[in-house]
Design a protein around this motif. Structure first.
Motif, PDB file in Angstrom:
ATOM      1  N   GLU A 205       0.805  -1.100   0.016  1.00  0.00           N
ATOM      2  CA  GLU A 205       0.054   0.126  -0.048  1.00  0.00           C
ATOM      3  C   GLU A 205       0.924   1.416  -0.085  1.00  0.00           C
ATOM      4  O   GLU A 205       0.320   2.280   0.139  1.00  0.00           O
ATOM      5  CB  GLU A 205      -0.868  -0.031   1.233  1.00  0.00           C
ATOM      6  CG  GLU A 205      -1.799  -1.221   1.411  1.00  0.00           C
ATOM      7  CD  GLU A 205      -2.975  -1.481   0.095  1.00  0.00           C
ATOM      8  OE1 GLU A 205      -3.258  -0.334  -0.265  1.00  0.00           O
ATOM      9  OE2 GLU A 205      -3.081  -2.488  -0.168  1.00  0.00           O
ATOM     10  N   GLY A 206       2.374   1.212  -0.155  1.00  0.00           N
ATOM     11  CA  GLY A 206       3.264   2.170  -0.124  1.00  0.00           C
ATOM     12  C   GLY A 206       3.546   2.676   1.130  1.00  0.00           C
ATOM     13  O   GLY A 206       4.193   3.659   1.229  1.00  0.00           O
ATOM     14  N   GLN A 207       3.154   2.003   2.296  1.00  0.00           N
ATOM     15  CA  GLN A 207       3.531   2.377   3.533  1.00  0.00           C
ATOM     16  C   GLN A 207       4.996   1.911   3.639  1.00  0.00           C
ATOM     17  O   GLN A 207       5.522   1.164   3.198  1.00  0.00           O
ATOM     18  CB  GLN A 207       2.541   1.665   4.779  1.00  0.00           C
ATOM     19  CG  GLN A 207       2.638   0.072   5.099  1.00  0.00           C
ATOM     20  CD  GLN A 207       2.158  -0.668   3.885  1.00  0.00           C
ATOM     21  OE1 GLN A 207       1.732  -0.306   3.121  1.00  0.00           O
ATOM     22  NE2 GLN A 207       1.963  -1.833   4.423  1.00  0.00           N
ATOM     23  N   ARG A 208       5.673   2.932   4.581  1.00  0.00           N
ATOM     24  CA  ARG A 208       7.048   2.586   4.964  1.00  0.00           C
ATOM     25  C   ARG A 208       7.353   1.389   6.077  1.00  0.00           C
ATOM     26  O   ARG A 208       6.645   1.367   6.721  1.00  0.00           O
ATOM     27  CB  ARG A 208       7.733   3.939   5.439  1.00  0.00           C
ATOM     28  CG  ARG A 208       9.342   3.660   5.518  1.00  0.00           C
ATOM     29  CD  ARG A 208       9.753   5.021   6.247  1.00  0.00           C
ATOM     30  NE  ARG A 208      11.350   4.618   6.582  1.00  0.00           N
ATOM     31  CZ  ARG A 208      12.194   5.584   6.668  1.00  0.00           C
ATOM     32  NH1 ARG A 208      11.931   6.951   5.997  1.00  0.00           N
ATOM     33  NH2 ARG A 208      13.430   5.568   6.950  1.00  0.00           N
ATOM     34  N   ILE A 209       8.161   0.450   5.669  1.00  0.00           N
ATOM     35  CA  ILE A 209       8.404  -0.719   6.403  1.00  0.00           C
ATOM     36  C   ILE A 209       9.740  -0.335   7.150  1.00  0.00           C
ATOM     37  O   ILE A 209      10.950  -0.280   6.407  1.00  0.00           O
ATOM     38  CB  ILE A 209       8.576  -2.126   5.694  1.00  0.00           C
ATOM     39  CG1 ILE A 209       7.324  -2.129   4.987  1.00  0.00           C
ATOM     40  CG2 ILE A 209       8.731  -3.198   6.673  1.00  0.00           C
ATOM     41  CD1 ILE A 209       6.021  -2.716   5.499  1.00  0.00           C
ATOM     42  N   ASP A 210       9.924  -0.559   8.385  1.00  0.00           N
ATOM     43  CA  ASP A 210      11.194  -0.042   9.096  1.00  0.00           C
ATOM     44  C   ASP A 210      11.697  -1.235   9.721  1.00  0.00           C
ATOM     45  O   ASP A 210      10.993  -2.112  10.156  1.00  0.00           O
ATOM     46  CB  ASP A 210      10.847   1.205  10.136  1.00  0.00           C
ATOM     47  CG  ASP A 210      10.889   2.411   9.389  1.00  0.00           C
ATOM     48  OD1 ASP A 210      11.425   2.773   8.412  1.00  0.00           O
ATOM     49  OD2 ASP A 210       9.822   2.981   9.944  1.00  0.00           O
TER      50      ASP A 210
END
Length: 64
Positions: A59-64
């Motif tokens: 969904e385009g969310q940043r994965i840290d």
């Protein structure tokens, strides 16, 4: 179940002379869980210019 797609993009003039040779997970691959590490292999030493690699989920969310 979380799914992340890895798209490796190297952009900007700071890295203009280094080419990405391979990555693990592979560029464009989809994984069902976050890997412990992401490995990027370049054709030459990359200078530390403050650039970063960002991994994003489907969904385009940043994965840290």
């Amino acid at each position: 179940m979380a799914v992340a797609t890895f798209l490796v993009t190297v952009a900007g003039p700071a890295l203009a002379h280094s080419d990405l040779v391979s990555s693990d997970p592979q560029d464009g691959s989809t994984v069902t869980r976050a890997p412990r590490t992401v490995v990027l292999v370049f054709n030459e030493t990359v200078q530390d210019t403050g650039s970063a690699v960002v991994v994003t989920g489907p969904e385009g969310q940043r994965i840290d």
